[in-house]
Design a protein around this motif. Structure first.
Motif, short mmCIF file in Angstrom:
data_model
loop_
_atom_site.label_atom_id
_atom_site.label_comp_id
_atom_site.label_asym_id
_atom_site.label_seq_id
_atom_site.Cartn_x
_atom_site.Cartn_y
_atom_site.Cartn_z
N ASP A 73 2.16 5.41 -13.87
CA ASP A 73 2.26 4.15 -14.59
C ASP A 73 2.81 3.01 -13.75
OD1 ASP A 73 4.82 5.11 -14.40
OD2 ASP A 73 5.31 4.91 -16.52
N TYR A 74 3.29 3.33 -12.54
CA TYR A 74 3.79 2.28 -11.64
C TYR A 74 2.69 1.76 -10.71
CZ TYR A 74 6.33 0.03 -7.83
OH TYR A 74 6.76 -0.87 -6.90
N ARG A 75 1.67 2.57 -10.47
CA ARG A 75 0.64 2.22 -9.50
C ARG A 75 -0.04 0.88 -9.80
NH1 ARG A 75 -1.70 6.07 -6.24
NH2 ARG A 75 -3.76 5.13 -6.56
N SER A 76 -0.11 0.52 -11.07
CA SER A 76 -0.79 -0.73 -11.42
C SER A 76 -0.10 -1.95 -10.82
CB SER A 76 -0.88 -0.88 -12.94
OG SER A 76 0.41 -0.97 -13.52
N LEU A 77 1.20 -1.87 -10.57
CA LEU A 77 1.93 -3.02 -10.03
C LEU A 77 1.52 -3.32 -8.58
CD1 LEU A 77 5.49 -2.42 -11.52
CD2 LEU A 77 3.77 -4.08 -12.25
N PRO A 78 1.61 -2.35 -7.67
CA PRO A 78 1.15 -2.67 -6.30
C PRO A 78 -0.34 -2.95 -6.23
CG PRO A 78 1.73 -0.34 -6.48
CD PRO A 78 2.22 -1.01 -7.72
N ILE A 79 -1.13 -2.29 -7.07
CA ILE A 79 -2.58 -2.56 -7.07
C ILE A 79 -2.85 -4.00 -7.45
CG2 ILE A 79 -4.73 -2.08 -8.30
CD1 ILE A 79 -3.92 0.87 -8.33
N SER A 80 -2.16 -4.48 -8.49
CA SER A 80 -2.35 -5.85 -8.93
C SER A 80 -1.95 -6.84 -7.83
CB SER A 80 -1.51 -6.11 -10.18
OG SER A 80 -1.61 -7.46 -10.59
N LYS A 81 -0.85 -6.55 -7.14
CA LYS A 81 -0.39 -7.43 -6.07
C LYS A 81 -1.39 -7.44 -4.92
CE LYS A 81 3.43 -8.38 -2.91
NZ LYS A 81 4.82 -8.01 -2.51
N ILE A 82 -1.84 -6.26 -4.51
CA ILE A 82 -2.79 -6.16 -3.40
C ILE A 82 -4.07 -6.94 -3.72
CG2 ILE A 82 -4.32 -4.60 -2.15
CD1 ILE A 82 -2.05 -2.49 -2.40
N MET A 83 -4.61 -6.72 -4.91
CA MET A 83 -5.88 -7.36 -5.25
C MET A 83 -5.73 -8.88 -5.34
SD MET A 83 -7.99 -4.92 -5.15
CE MET A 83 -9.53 -5.39 -5.99
N SER A 84 -4.59 -9.35 -5.83
CA SER A 84 -4.38 -10.81 -5.91
C SER A 84 -4.25 -11.40 -4.51
CB SER A 84 -3.15 -11.14 -6.76
OG SER A 84 -1.95 -10.77 -6.10
N PHE A 130 0.82 -1.21 0.00
CA PHE A 130 0.00 0.00 0.00
C PHE A 130 0.86 1.27 0.00
CE2 PHE A 130 -3.78 -2.47 1.25
CZ PHE A 130 -4.79 -1.74 0.59
N GLY A 131 2.08 1.17 0.50
CA GLY A 131 2.94 2.34 0.64
C GLY A 131 3.02 3.22 -0.60
N PRO A 132 3.36 2.66 -1.77
CA PRO A 132 3.49 3.49 -2.96
C PRO A 132 2.19 4.19 -3.35
CG PRO A 132 4.52 1.34 -3.30
CD PRO A 132 3.75 1.26 -2.02
N LEU A 133 1.06 3.60 -2.99
CA LEU A 133 -0.22 4.19 -3.37
C LEU A 133 -0.55 5.44 -2.56
CD1 LEU A 133 -2.35 0.93 -3.81
CD2 LEU A 133 -0.99 2.17 -5.51
N PHE A 134 0.07 5.57 -1.39
CA PHE A 134 -0.13 6.76 -0.56
C PHE A 134 0.92 7.83 -0.84
CE2 PHE A 134 -2.54 3.78 2.22
CZ PHE A 134 -3.70 4.53 2.35
N ASN A 135 1.91 7.49 -1.63
CA ASN A 135 3.01 8.41 -1.92
C ASN A 135 2.72 9.20 -3.19
OD1 ASN A 135 5.42 9.73 -2.47
ND2 ASN A 135 6.70 7.96 -2.02
N PRO A 136 2.51 10.52 -3.08
CA PRO A 136 2.20 11.31 -4.27
C PRO A 136 3.31 11.32 -5.31
CG PRO A 136 2.63 12.73 -2.37
CD PRO A 136 2.55 11.33 -1.85
#
Length: 202
Positions: A120-131, A109-115
């Motif tokens: 284009d990088y956000r999709s990577l942690p989002i994909s990991k979190i959702m999986s 979640f860290g990168p998603l809270f970092n402005p």
């Protein structure tokens, strides 16, 4: 004891556990944005790393890292059954959950809270979190809590971290077991008390 916390941060987990345990404590706000304590002093003097939670014991000993803090608290009140006994397989399973939540979810979640995180990088942690949430959803099938029918410190942690999803645009409605689980945990008096203390509930 003193718990240094920032409203809605991962420190909500030990805040919940302290209420579940019924232990006397003082909650001290240490906002992650300002690091200024209520008395005007600098939180970095308490924790040079600057993050929460930090638990200060009555003898002045300071503990950091949420998974360690919640296990310490659980061990102070064994009759509350917030954690299985040390040395048991069940305790190792609890630690597996705590490590999974810390490394596979919390960290992601860290990168998603970092402005400063590139769009284009956000999709990577989002994909990991959702999986990972999909897997947790499967593990909750037929169970009230992560460890079965008994609430544990791992539930305080997962409830806290999964609660961040809406704040970063993640929809949990597709995970029926997690949705039902979150409603159960949110209804617990200790959870409501901790959230009200942090201004997360009116």
């Amino acid at each position: 004891m003193k718990l240094y916390y920032s409203p809605g941060a991962c420190s909500l987990s030990p805040h919940i556990v302290l209420h579940e345990a019924g232990l006397p404590f003082e909650a001290i706000a240490a906002p992650t944005k300002t690091h200024q304590l209520p008395d005007g002093s600098d939180y970095y003097r308490i924790n040079p790393l600057g993050y929460v939670p930090l638990l200060e014991l009555d003898d002045g000993t300071r503990l950091t890292e949420g998974p360690a803090i919640v296990q310490y608290l659980a061990d102070q009140v064994p009759g509350k059954n917030l954690a299985p006994a040390n040395g048991t397989v069940a305790r190792a399973q609890l630690q597996s959950w705590l490590n999974f939540i810390a490394t596979e979810l919390h960290q992601s979640f860290g990168p998603l809270f970092n402005p400063a995180t590139p769009a284009d990088y956000r999709s990577l942690p989002i994909s990991k979190i959702m999986s990972r949430l999909k897997w947790v959803d499967s593990q909750l099938a037929g169970k009230s809590y992560l460890m079965g029918e008994a609430f544990s410190v791992a539930d305080a942690y997962f409830f806290t971290i999964s609660g961040w999803a809406p704040h970063v645009g993640l929809d949990l409605s597709g995970f029926a077991n997690i949705t039902g689980y979150r409603a159960r945990v949110a209804a617990r008096p200790a959870v409501q008390a901790a959230m009200k203390a942090e201004g997360l509930l009116k």
